[in-house]
Design an enzyme around this catalytic site. Structure first.
Site, short mmCIF file in Angstrom:
data_model
loop_
_atom_site.label_atom_id
_atom_site.label_comp_id
_atom_site.label_asym_id
_atom_site.label_seq_id
_atom_site.Cartn_x
_atom_site.Cartn_y
_atom_site.Cartn_z
N HIS A 183 -12.07 9.25 60.84
CA HIS A 183 -13.11 8.21 60.80
C HIS A 183 -14.12 8.37 61.95
O HIS A 183 -14.54 7.39 62.55
CB HIS A 183 -12.48 6.81 60.85
N ASP A 192 -5.91 5.82 61.68
CA ASP A 192 -5.57 5.77 60.27
C ASP A 192 -6.28 6.85 59.47
O ASP A 192 -7.30 7.40 59.88
CB ASP A 192 -5.95 4.40 59.70
N GLU A 193 -5.76 7.12 58.32
CA GLU A 193 -6.42 7.89 57.26
C GLU A 193 -7.04 9.21 57.72
O GLU A 193 -8.17 9.51 57.41
CB GLU A 193 -7.51 7.03 56.61
N ASN A 194 -6.28 9.99 58.44
CA ASN A 194 -6.72 11.34 58.76
C ASN A 194 -6.27 12.24 57.60
O ASN A 194 -5.08 12.43 57.40
CB ASN A 194 -6.08 11.76 60.09
N GLU A 236 0.05 4.39 61.29
CA GLU A 236 0.23 5.85 61.33
C GLU A 236 0.62 6.34 62.73
O GLU A 236 1.14 7.45 62.86
CB GLU A 236 -1.06 6.57 60.92
#
Lengths: 675, 675
Positions: free
Chosen positions: B253, B316-318, B368
């Site tokens: 992000h 988050d969300e890598n 995470e």
């Protein structure tokens, strides 16, 4: 040319009542020169913008605001920011100079050319002209069903007067920084260019002083602006091409200074922050060197903080009481052969002028500061009358008019609109015309708070803004009102809260279910004008809540004004569509007014306006009869006088409100009309 | 005790429909302990306030806000500020400590005692307790006709959880500083105490960095906060007892960082600001010492600027794409025996943790970041599920719950309300309960702009706030909704713009004449929930204007919810007043819906919801039949299933909206009801 434009704009009259199926542009202030042709440049999702000119944060942020507003209106996802990537951009912005800081006399002119094939060209000598031009461009937006487009046109525009201000009193009621900014947002739409910030008063000292912290710590109830906040506002205004001129009113109107610094006063003190409104005794001691030492240091600090060339020292309404009662001051006057308080104040002003000059500032003051021999570099701010303006200009002083622009007094927008600083019949020799710099609307805040100040400023201040921007011969009142009310959308979308805050108060009073009924009712009512509200009992203080029905009304009752304009026109020449409009409005009123009695009875917050609501209902029934008579051309002189009596009889205020329709009917009945 | 209070509050059910002739208090979040007795303390114009405790700007300004709101509601001119001058003050405020800075674990408890003779006593261990107590005191205000009073009562109150936050994403859509402040104003009403400020993203880097100015200069489109503005917000929040925790999301992000600093990325670039929403490839290079040098310097700067003990690093969300494709990273992993991307990120987190610790900060991150062996000092922020929360707490980590509090997803307030971080049947051993610090509502901003973000946050986040403040057994959904909608007035008066901004958009779409009709219609509709809007075509981008009907709707369609609650109650046990309420609502709907077709046809901005309006009209006519059947107790199983089919058939979204009433009817029809 102008008359032609107005005729053209006249076509859109009363479309506000019909659906949103289509709309032509709404221009306010009207451009100086404008030619509209037959053709369209449609907006599409690949709308591209090309900018050519020196780096300018003004242009960058103005383009961003333009894009935001354009896509908000059109609901189109437009691929922005891709400057310079198209062979033929939709909008080309070209300017020569990026102005270092907004200043008196800056070039605000611009030129717009819209062509169905070539797209939109906006040109200006400066980046400030671009800011102005983008507003006009947005105002030109038209739509038909879901097609949005800019019409083919040519505009050359620039202001008539270089000083077009709004004075904001943040002392009687404090206005948080957000409110100041949203007021600036509205000023951009109106093409105003000076925020005159009235920062000190008997009721509050609103600026942090690092040199004299007791000023804001003890004189503000904690309600003041920090230096950072002030710099933020100055920047916010500057990138919108707006100057910020501070006012520190002196030697009178200074009670709040003296709470922390009683030694500045002409009587010993102690002092507390004033909670009432009016003219009070506390006045600086103009004979004490202490006073000047203090002010030298203070004004040096403020001259650095506020970057505009001008600083306003107020100078109004010194009642002289403390001076008359102070023996040492009397002795000083005798020694120096100062004959009266006015001369003593002139001596004070002269000293302040030197301090300001030493700090590179020019001095402005209310018209009391005009005194023989004072430097021609000062600017006289006329509030007491236009004679003062003319006298000052004739004597070589630059002047700014506020007399006739007191928007706190709830006079009709038409009154302000027809108040020209330099009318066609001005007694002033043309060689002095350039001494009239312009004007300022003044928003004194005894009777407004942050919650409704914008509702009092907008949309009406646009009428003053147009007076100061557009040519002298733009002066058609019905047309002005027509455009004025439509500008509400533009103002709100630009960031103003005039309508949002009004609606919030209406909801607070009426609750969700009845809010629209209350809004309808209030759109027929107006606050008492002039100083009549100030005389109410109990007397207003800084603590009086401003959350009554009167606080949610516009000084121009929108429904009354619209109705009144059509009534007058019908009276002067009959036409079916006007007649039908009035009939519909009357029918609608009758229907809605059925609920008024129960509604104002049950809600105790509305009890105070019950008599007025009764009067409104009766007045409207008389008007209904009148409309029929006008229609039948039976309005005899006798009948006319009878109506005048009846309408006058019902004209009794309640809850500090009165009927907005009454003056329109009385004005209509002045003549026999078309008979 | 709590049940008793709810019963008591139940008396005010559906008063919103009646006149404003009287009102009892509305408490939200409900106090932990409360006893209401029979007696009143009337408010009069000599209402005096006495304050005893160490100097506190928190108390001073909270008292000022209390006074402003009290006088705004009562319309009374009260002689404020005259502390300590009355023998027996109306309101006595007594506290022991002035907290240096709002922090996790601060004491927020307070006690209120109102006595008809002795007046009001508000006591607290800290000045923050006083801020909380003044909110409750205002909520207890009652009136009958024009008499305003505080009821005789005793309250002992304090929060169930110490971490009650609102996460605000200012990256997908920028929120100007004024908007951040007005959101804080709402948080005060809700007794929330953490503003989690999500400041960096693929779509924007929103903080000025003096060390790395390319971050905000190239990564923000000019839409960022200066250090001064951030300090202003922190101060603004702190004097309201609210912490400000920044989040800099990393290593994923992070596209906006890389526009100015491509060297941080795991692929060469160049990068541009992301205009779409989702999960993107750009990810910091966790193997480069450059990255850590940069972050050491950057986080040092931010650790000074943001004064809270905690700093959120996102995490988050890598998606790992850039890592997988980078040979040097692959080599690094092999060398260090790092088996997968998750472990590589753990390595990264560990390095960041050391940097933060060196700057005296505690680290927080999305779930995470939980990895075996990582310091127990970190706080795990659960967004993916409650299992994560429980696992983390069991393993000795402090945790904050956001799963179930995603207010951007337009789920019903009841869904959030019944989502307890520590429910009665929690599998967690009591010894770990204190590891559950609380929760945070998350306002992701893909589909909201500054114009409607508050409309999405309020009033519904009050349901989450109550969940986190009030005792576990406060969980009556209909009662919650009843109070929730009434809190709108409190929120607005406290400074929120949720209703004002919604009304502005409604006016923009419908025009003045038809605004109330559109508002009525929208109060029956809800935005599509979950991620369904994200899939719409054309895909949403940062430039998509959020000014359509869907953007002016509340996730809890107020009329549908009110109607639905009564419908369910009627179905489970008949009573005449519920029946009459539904009949009236249906009649009103029938009347108003006559105009819907023409209205949505003429206004092209409403064309997209025409099918939905047709479905609403049909659904309501089915409901009308259903209500009669319920009334006549004829609802057979067959009929029930027929209704379910019919209602389901009409449940087709349009304009990204759907009918708010549908789930309520379906829920009602699940059972045979009272038969």
């Amino acid at each position: 040319m102008i008359k032609k434009i107005i005729a053209l704009l006249g076509l859109v009259l009363f479309q506000y009542m019909v659906s949103k199926a289509q709309s032509t542009g709404i221009y306010m202030p009207l451009p100086a020169h404008m030619e509209k042709l037959d053709g369209k440049f449609a907006i599409h999702s690949e709308f591209s913008t090309f900018v050519e000119g020196p780096t300018s944060e003004r242009v960058r942020s103005a383009v961003q605001r333009f894009q935001y507003r354009l896509s908000s209106i059109t609901r189109m996802s437009i691929n922005w920011y891709e400057y310079n990537t198209h062979d033929q951009p939709s909008l080309s912005i070209v300017y020569q100079n990026s102005v270092a800081q907004a200043h008196l006399g800056m070039d605000e002119s611009y030129r717009i050319s819209i062509d169905p094939d070539a797209g939109i060209l906006l040109q200006a000598p400066t980046d400030i002209g671009i800011v102005r031009g983008l507003e006009t461009l947005l105002q030109s937006l038209e739509w038909e069903s879901s097609e949005y487009f800019f019409p083919m046109l040519e505009i050359y525009d620039g202001p008539r007067f270089p000083w077009r201000g709004l004075m904001l009193d943040v002392c009687r009621h404090f206005m948080p920084i957000d409110r100041v900014k949203s007021i600036i947002d509205g000023m951009v739409v109106a093409k105003l260019n000076v925020l005159h910030w009235h920062l000190s008063e008997d009721q509050g000292f609103r600026v942090e002083s690092k040199k004299f912290p007791r000023l804001h710590e003890l004189g503000s109830d904690g309600l003041y602006y920090t230096h950072d906040q002030i710099r933020e506002v100055i920047y916010y205004a500057d990138i919108r091409g707006i100057r910020v001129m501070p006012e520190f009113d002196m030697p009178g109107h200074t009670t709040a200074w003296m709470v922390g610094h009683p030694e500045l006063a002409s009587a010993p003190g102690p002092y507390t922050i004033e909670r009432f409104f009016g003219v009070f005794d506390p006045t600086m001691d103009p004979t004490s060197e202490n006073t000047y030492q203090f002010l030298t240091s203070f004004l040096e600090e403020m001259s650095t903080l506020f970057t505009d060339e001008y600083l306003h020292i107020g100078g109004d309404e010194n009642n002289g009481v403390q001076w008359d009662q102070n023996e040492s001051i009397q002795r000083f006057m005798k020694d120096k052969q100062i004959e009266n308080n006015h001369q003593l104040q002139a001596y004070f002003n002269q000293r302040i002028l030197h301090i300001l000059e030493a700090n590179g500032k020019k001095m402005m003051g209310w018209d009391e500061i005009l005194e023989e021999g004072i430097s021609k570099d000062i600017v006289i701010h006329s509030w007491r009358g236009k004679d003062q303006l003319v006298t000052a200009a004739k004597n070589g002083y630059k002047t700014v008019l506020s007399n006739g622009y007191y928007i706190d007094l709830s006079q009709p927008a038409s009154f302000h609109y027809t108040n020209d600083p330099l009318p066609a019949d001005s007694p002033l020799d043309p060689m002095f015309h350039s001494n009239i710099l312009g004007g300022e609307a003044t928003m004194w805040s005894e009777l407004v708070s942050a919650g409704n100040v914008e509702t009092r400023i907008w949309p009406r201040t646009l009428a003053i803004a147009e007076r100061l921007w557009s040519p002298l011969d733009v002066n058609d009142v019905p047309n002005m009102y027509e455009r004025l009310f439509k500008m509400e959308d533009h103002l709100e979308l630009a960031g103003s809260y005039h309508r949002k805050n009004r609606n919030a108060l209406i909801l607070q009073i009426a609750g969700k279910e009845e809010a629209s009924l209350l809004e309808y009712l209030l759109d027929w009512l107006e606050p008492l004008d002039g100083y009549r509200r100030h005389g109410s009992q109990p007397r207003y203080t800084s603590y009086t809540p401003l959350t009554r029905p009167v606080d949610a009304t516009y000084p121009d009752a929108i429904r009354a004004v619209k109705f009144g304009i059509v009534l007058q026109r019908l009276h002067s020449h009959f036409n079916q569509s006007d007649y039908q409009f009035l009939k519909n409005e009357l029918k609608d009123f009758k229907e809605k007014s059925k609920s008024f009695e129960a509604f104002t009875e049950q809600n105790h917050l509305l009890n105070e306006i019950q008599p007025l609501v009764a009067a409104l209902i009766t007045t409207m029934s008389i008007i209904e009869e009148l409309v029929e008579n006008i229609n039948n051309k039976k309005l005899t002189n006798n009948l006319r006088l009878t109506y005048i009596d009846k309408i006058n009889e019902l004209n009794i205020p309640a809850g500090e409100l009165e009927l907005g329709i009454t003056p329109w009917v009385l004005e209509t009945l002045k003549t026999n009309g078309k008979d």
